[in-house]
Motif scaffolding. Structure first.
Motif, PDB file in Angstrom:
ATOM      1  N   UNK A  56      -1.312   8.582  10.494  1.00  0.00           N
ATOM      2  CA  UNK A  56      -0.055   8.230   9.813  1.00  0.00           C
ATOM      3  C   UNK A  56      -0.288   7.072   8.840  1.00  0.00           C
ATOM      4  N   UNK A  57       0.200   7.205   7.598  1.00  0.00           N
ATOM      5  CA  UNK A  57       0.017   6.133   6.634  1.00  0.00           C
ATOM      6  C   UNK A  57       1.362   5.546   6.216  1.00  0.00           C
ATOM      7  N   UNK A  58       2.293   6.432   5.949  1.00  0.00           N
ATOM      8  CA  UNK A  58       3.599   5.969   5.489  1.00  0.00           C
ATOM      9  C   UNK A  58       4.670   6.668   6.314  1.00  0.00           C
ATOM     10  N   UNK A  59       5.664   5.908   6.694  1.00  0.00           N
ATOM     11  CA  UNK A  59       6.711   6.439   7.562  1.00  0.00           C
ATOM     12  C   UNK A  59       8.038   6.006   6.964  1.00  0.00           C
ATOM     13  N   UNK A  60       8.843   6.952   6.558  1.00  0.00           N
ATOM     14  CA  UNK A  60      10.142   6.616   5.985  1.00  0.00           C
ATOM     15  C   UNK A  60      11.225   7.113   6.935  1.00  0.00           C
ATOM     16  N   UNK A  61      12.083   6.189   7.401  1.00  0.00           N
ATOM     17  CA  UNK A  61      13.125   6.551   8.363  1.00  0.00           C
ATOM     18  C   UNK A  61      14.508   6.367   7.756  1.00  0.00           C
ATOM     19  N   UNK A  62      15.245   7.437   7.632  1.00  0.00           N
ATOM     20  CA  UNK A  62      16.652   7.392   7.216  1.00  0.00           C
ATOM     21  C   UNK A  62      16.890   6.522   5.986  1.00  0.00           C
ATOM     22  N   UNK A  63      16.056   6.687   4.979  1.00  0.00           N
ATOM     23  CA  UNK A  63      16.202   5.850   3.788  1.00  0.00           C
ATOM     24  C   UNK A  63      17.453   6.242   3.006  1.00  0.00           C
ATOM     25  N   UNK A  82      10.616  11.054   6.122  1.00  0.00           N
ATOM     26  CA  UNK A  82       9.407  11.878   6.196  1.00  0.00           C
ATOM     27  C   UNK A  82       8.204  10.981   6.457  1.00  0.00           C
ATOM     28  N   UNK A  83       7.102  11.576   6.823  1.00  0.00           N
ATOM     29  CA  UNK A  83       5.867  10.839   7.093  1.00  0.00           C
ATOM     30  C   UNK A  83       4.765  11.355   6.188  1.00  0.00           C
ATOM     31  N   UNK A  84       3.823  10.499   5.891  1.00  0.00           N
ATOM     32  CA  UNK A  84       2.650  10.931   5.147  1.00  0.00           C
ATOM     33  C   UNK A  84       1.422  10.532   5.938  1.00  0.00           C
ATOM     34  N   UNK A  85       0.496  11.498   6.101  1.00  0.00           N
ATOM     35  CA  UNK A  85      -0.721  11.222   6.853  1.00  0.00           C
ATOM     36  C   UNK A  85      -1.803  10.736   5.903  1.00  0.00           C
ATOM     37  N   UNK A  86      -2.751  10.004   6.448  1.00  0.00           N
ATOM     38  CA  UNK A  86      -3.870   9.500   5.663  1.00  0.00           C
ATOM     39  C   UNK A  86      -4.653  10.666   5.050  1.00  0.00           C
ATOM     40  N   UNK A  87      -4.991  10.568   3.760  1.00  0.00           N
ATOM     41  CA  UNK A  87      -5.839  11.557   3.131  1.00  0.00           C
ATOM     42  C   UNK A  87      -5.115  12.784   2.608  1.00  0.00           C
ATOM     43  N   UNK A 113      -3.150  -1.336   6.140  1.00  0.00           N
ATOM     44  CA  UNK A 113      -4.190  -2.248   6.608  1.00  0.00           C
ATOM     45  C   UNK A 113      -4.597  -1.950   8.046  1.00  0.00           C
ATOM     46  N   UNK A 114      -4.132  -0.831   8.596  1.00  0.00           N
ATOM     47  CA  UNK A 114      -4.515  -0.474   9.960  1.00  0.00           C
ATOM     48  C   UNK A 114      -3.396  -0.713  10.943  1.00  0.00           C
ATOM     49  N   UNK A 115      -2.600  -1.773  10.716  1.00  0.00           N
ATOM     50  CA  UNK A 115      -1.485  -1.982  11.644  1.00  0.00           C
ATOM     51  C   UNK A 115      -0.153  -1.692  10.946  1.00  0.00           C
ATOM     52  N   UNK A 116       0.838  -1.424  11.769  1.00  0.00           N
ATOM     53  CA  UNK A 116       2.138  -1.021  11.255  1.00  0.00           C
ATOM     54  C   UNK A 116       2.824  -2.209  10.583  1.00  0.00           C
ATOM     55  N   UNK A 117       3.370  -1.976   9.388  1.00  0.00           N
ATOM     56  CA  UNK A 117       3.929  -3.078   8.619  1.00  0.00           C
ATOM     57  C   UNK A 117       5.223  -2.592   7.997  1.00  0.00           C
ATOM     58  N   UNK A 118       6.303  -3.358   8.228  1.00  0.00           N
ATOM     59  CA  UNK A 118       7.594  -2.949   7.651  1.00  0.00           C
ATOM     60  C   UNK A 118       7.674  -3.486   6.227  1.00  0.00           C
ATOM     61  N   UNK A 119       7.790  -2.608   5.248  1.00  0.00           N
ATOM     62  CA  UNK A 119       7.778  -3.070   3.862  1.00  0.00           C
ATOM     63  C   UNK A 119       9.127  -2.895   3.176  1.00  0.00           C
ATOM     64  N   UNK A 120      10.168  -2.563   3.934  1.00  0.00           N
ATOM     65  CA  UNK A 120      11.483  -2.342   3.325  1.00  0.00           C
ATOM     66  C   UNK A 120      11.962  -3.611   2.614  1.00  0.00           C
ATOM     67  N   UNK A 164       2.458  -4.069  -3.754  1.00  0.00           N
ATOM     68  CA  UNK A 164       1.180  -3.735  -4.379  1.00  0.00           C
ATOM     69  C   UNK A 164       0.040  -4.366  -3.592  1.00  0.00           C
ATOM     70  N   UNK A 165       0.228  -5.611  -3.153  1.00  0.00           N
ATOM     71  CA  UNK A 165      -0.820  -6.295  -2.403  1.00  0.00           C
ATOM     72  C   UNK A 165      -1.057  -5.612  -1.052  1.00  0.00           C
ATOM     73  N   UNK A 166       0.036  -5.051  -0.470  1.00  0.00           N
ATOM     74  CA  UNK A 166      -0.109  -4.362   0.815  1.00  0.00           C
ATOM     75  C   UNK A 166      -0.907  -3.079   0.668  1.00  0.00           C
ATOM     76  N   UNK A 167      -0.997  -2.539  -0.565  1.00  0.00           N
ATOM     77  CA  UNK A 167      -1.826  -1.363  -0.768  1.00  0.00           C
ATOM     78  C   UNK A 167      -1.117  -0.118  -1.276  1.00  0.00           C
ATOM     79  N   UNK A 168       0.044  -0.301  -1.939  1.00  0.00           N
ATOM     80  CA  UNK A 168       0.706   0.837  -2.581  1.00  0.00           C
ATOM     81  C   UNK A 168       0.697   0.589  -4.083  1.00  0.00           C
ATOM     82  N   UNK A 169       0.000   1.448  -4.833  1.00  0.00           N
ATOM     83  CA  UNK A 169      -0.027   1.296  -6.284  1.00  0.00           C
ATOM     84  C   UNK A 169       0.706   2.468  -6.903  1.00  0.00           C
TER      85      UNK A 169
END
Lengths: 258, 379
Positions: A1-8, A23-28, A64-71, A79-84
């Motif tokens: 799992x890379x990105x997890x969007x809940x009830x946006x 929806x969710x997006x898996x790595x790769x 970065x490997x651990x779950x991070x809330x970016x809302x 961008x620094x967290x890794x979404x370009x």
């Protein structure tokens, strides 16, 4: 799992531009986000990258490997967290040369060396050389190294789009968002772009793209998510989406029985 | 062979010659030499007599100030009308520290030393730059310009009214001249070398910052803020940094000014000064170091030439019209700027970016870029 969007959710007054999308997006993966004009695709992108604040819902990023809330993060933090990302209407730095555009993309990955910059220490020089090498590498990767010294505004349209991708790759993202990368490209350029997106995935970067060119979407996507009027109406592999009655209805309108 | 060719190129020889002239300028013995030109005889001593040297020091001071202001409109693309506020803060920091502490007991007297004051003034300027910048840099375009204008007026009002500290409209007089050990800077020659040294340091400093990550972030902000954010640049932070650096250079200029003039008063830091410095960088070419230096040179020299020439012009036209021309200096500046805007809006020595903006898609820029590009990167 890379990105997890809940009830946006994103409401503009009474208009529900994005309405309870999860929806969710898996790595790769290569995931495409499609839907008719005004379905809320770009709004969703803007919520993801922090350009606008969502009305509700959560976005979790595992770059970065651990779950991070970016809302609701600021765009530069995301961008620094890794979404370009790239933009639907090209946003380059028009009066800088191509390689400088990409160098600016290295911003988040370089330490600031204030005193090194003033006294031109060896470490600083090595750092700058590394930035230049990385930038040239990104330009080579998208196939326009020979345009490095030209002003971005003087490049032809297709190459400007490639330059934007090179700049986004220089951020070294875990997730790359492409907003209509094939818009305005001829079939030959679209084929090149398809090869490039596959190549990006091979380097380990996950790709989420908005696209109207169905040939491209059906060919390269692992999964497709369909939005209409801000709601997710379908999700699945290209084959399933092609057959889905809801999707056909969204694109072609309701069948009128007379 | 390769090395020899590199160092003995025409350009380098010219540069070395120029550097030599700049270094020797106050000491070139021209006293007593005359040049005849069509019946008129000019005394060569005028080229570096005490008055001319004073003007040259003023020119270099304005060059230093323009370099500082240039960071804001030239590099980050914001209009700053309040630069003179920082110049004034630097001048008053320097003046008050000198007057009050130079004669104090040992540890405090250090604070009255010019070489300690310079970094202190820079820090004070940066502090006020951050104080003004942090809350207001969210504003864009004209709104930001208005706030900066208000700031510079505020500085003057405070200086005028807090007379317990600043001596109000009378100003601070009797400021000691700078010194190294026992050597006191009293002649214009000494100040010439002092400001030359400071100017060179500032140019090197700004050039290197502009080439670094910080400079690239500034250019990115100037070019497209949304894209800059999308690659991870904290826009507010880098604008505040730009503001602090610009303000500290303004304050350094002010600190020199106070110790050079040995007198400061509030009307030296009027809004007009900000406009003058802004005109210099626009005349020379926004964002280009060469242009900014040229602009400061031309405007300051022109002001002095007009000061000398206009009374004669007044005499000449007296039979025809009885008008006062001495105040017409500012009108001449206006005319110069209007002519510039009409025929060369990008300035005298523009940065390639500005040429591109003013004359879209010029092939010449493209060639210039590709030719010089790899040379630049190789170093």
């Amino acid at each position: 799992m890379l990105l997890q969007i809940n009830n946006l959710k994103k409401y503009f007054g009474g208009l529900k531009a994005v309405d309870d999308v999860s929806f969710n997006i898996k790595r790769g993966e290569i995931v495409s986000l499609i839907g008719p004009n005004g379905a809320g695709k770009t709004t969703l992108f803007n919520c993801l990258t922090g350009v606008i604040k969502p009305t509700g819902g959560d976005i979790y990023f595992h770059g970065s490997g651990k779950k991070m809330k970016v809302t609701g993060y600021r765009p530069d933090k995301i961008a620094k967290a890794g979404i370009a990302r790239t933009f639907q209407n090209i946003r380059l730095f028009p009066n800088l040369c191509a390689v400088d555009n990409v160098k600016i993309g290295r911003h988040a990955k370089t330490k600031t060396h204030f005193f090194g910059a003033i006294f031109l220490t060896k470490r600083y020089k090595d750092l700058e050389r590394q930035i230049l090498e990385n930038s040239m590498h990104a330009l080579k990767f998208v196939g326009i190294p020979h345009k490095a010294a030209q002003l971005a505004s003087n490049l032809p349209y297709g190459e400007q789009k490639l330059l934007e991708i090179a700049r986004a790759l220089a951020v070294e993202p875990a997730l790359l968002l492409l907003d209509e990368p094939a818009a305005g490209m001829n079939p030959q350029e679209t084929n090149q772009l398809m090869r490039l997106i596959n190549k990006i995935r091979e380097t380990g970067v996950t790709v989420l793209l908005i696209e109207h060119d169905m040939r491209l979407v059906m060919k390269i996507s692992d999964r497709i998510i369909v939005l209409n009027y801000g709601r997710k109406i379908a999700q699945g592999e290209p084959g399933e989406i092609k057959e889905s009655p809801e999707v056909i209805q969204a694109y072609l309108g309701e069948v009128q029985h007379v | 062979m390769e090395l020899k060719r590199k160092f003995l190129s025409n350009k380098n020889i010219l540069l070395a010659l120029f550097a030599l002239i700049v270094l020797a300028y106050p000491y070139i013995p021209l006293e007593g030499y005359y040049v005849s030109l069509g019946g008129w005889s000019f005394h060569m001593g005028i080229i570096n007599n005490n008055y001319t040297l004073h003007v040259v020091v003023l020119i270099m001071l304005y060059m230093l100030l323009s370099m500082g202001l240039n960071i804001i409109p030239g590099y980050t693309g914001l209009l700053d009308l309040g630069f003179v506020g920082f110049y004034g803060i630097g001048a008053y920091t320097s003046a008050l520290l000198t007057v009050n502490l130079a004669a104090a007991a040992f540890p405090l007297s250090l604070l009255g030393n010019f070489w300690v004051i310079l970094p202190l003034a820079a820090l004070n300027g940066a502090l006020f730059g951050v104080l003004l910048g942090a809350p207001t840099l969210r504003l864009t375009g004209d709104y930001f310009a208005i706030v900066t204008f208000g700031f510079s007026e505020l500085v003057i009002l405070i200086v005028l009214n807090e007379s317990w500290l600043t001596n109000g409209p009378i100003g601070v007089r009797g400021i000691a001249a700078p010194a190294i050990g026992d050597y006191v800077f009293t002649s214009e020659r000494a100040f010439y070398y002092l400001i030359l040294f400071m100017l060179i340091l500032v140019i090197i400093f700004i050039k290197r910052i502009a080439n670094s990550k910080i400079g690239r972030a500034w250019f990115a902000i100037r070019e497209n803020e949304i894209a800059a954010e999308a690659v991870g640049i904290n826009i507010i932070k880098y604008k505040v940094v730009a503001f602090a650096i610009s303000a500290s250079i303004g304050a350094v200029g002010g600190a020199f000014f106070a110790r050079w003039m040995r007198f400061v008063s509030p009307d030296m830091f009027k809004f007009w000064e900000s406009v003058l410095i802004l005109c210099m960088i626009i005349l020379g070419g926004l964002g280009s170091i060469k242009g900014v230096l040229a602009g400061a040179f031309i405007m300051t020299a022109l002001a002095e030439i007009l000061r000398a020439v206009l009374p004669y012009a007044e005499e000449l036209i007296r039979p025809v019209a009885n008008v006062e021309l001495v105040g017409a200096r500012y009108a001449v500046f206006g005319i110069v700027l209007i002519i510039m805007m009409r025929f060369k809006p990008e300035g005298l020595f523009p940065e390639t970016r500005v040429i591109a903006e003013m004359h879209p898609s010029t092939d010449a820029i493209l060639d210039a870029q590709t030719d010089t590009f790899w040379d630049k990167r190789r170093t």
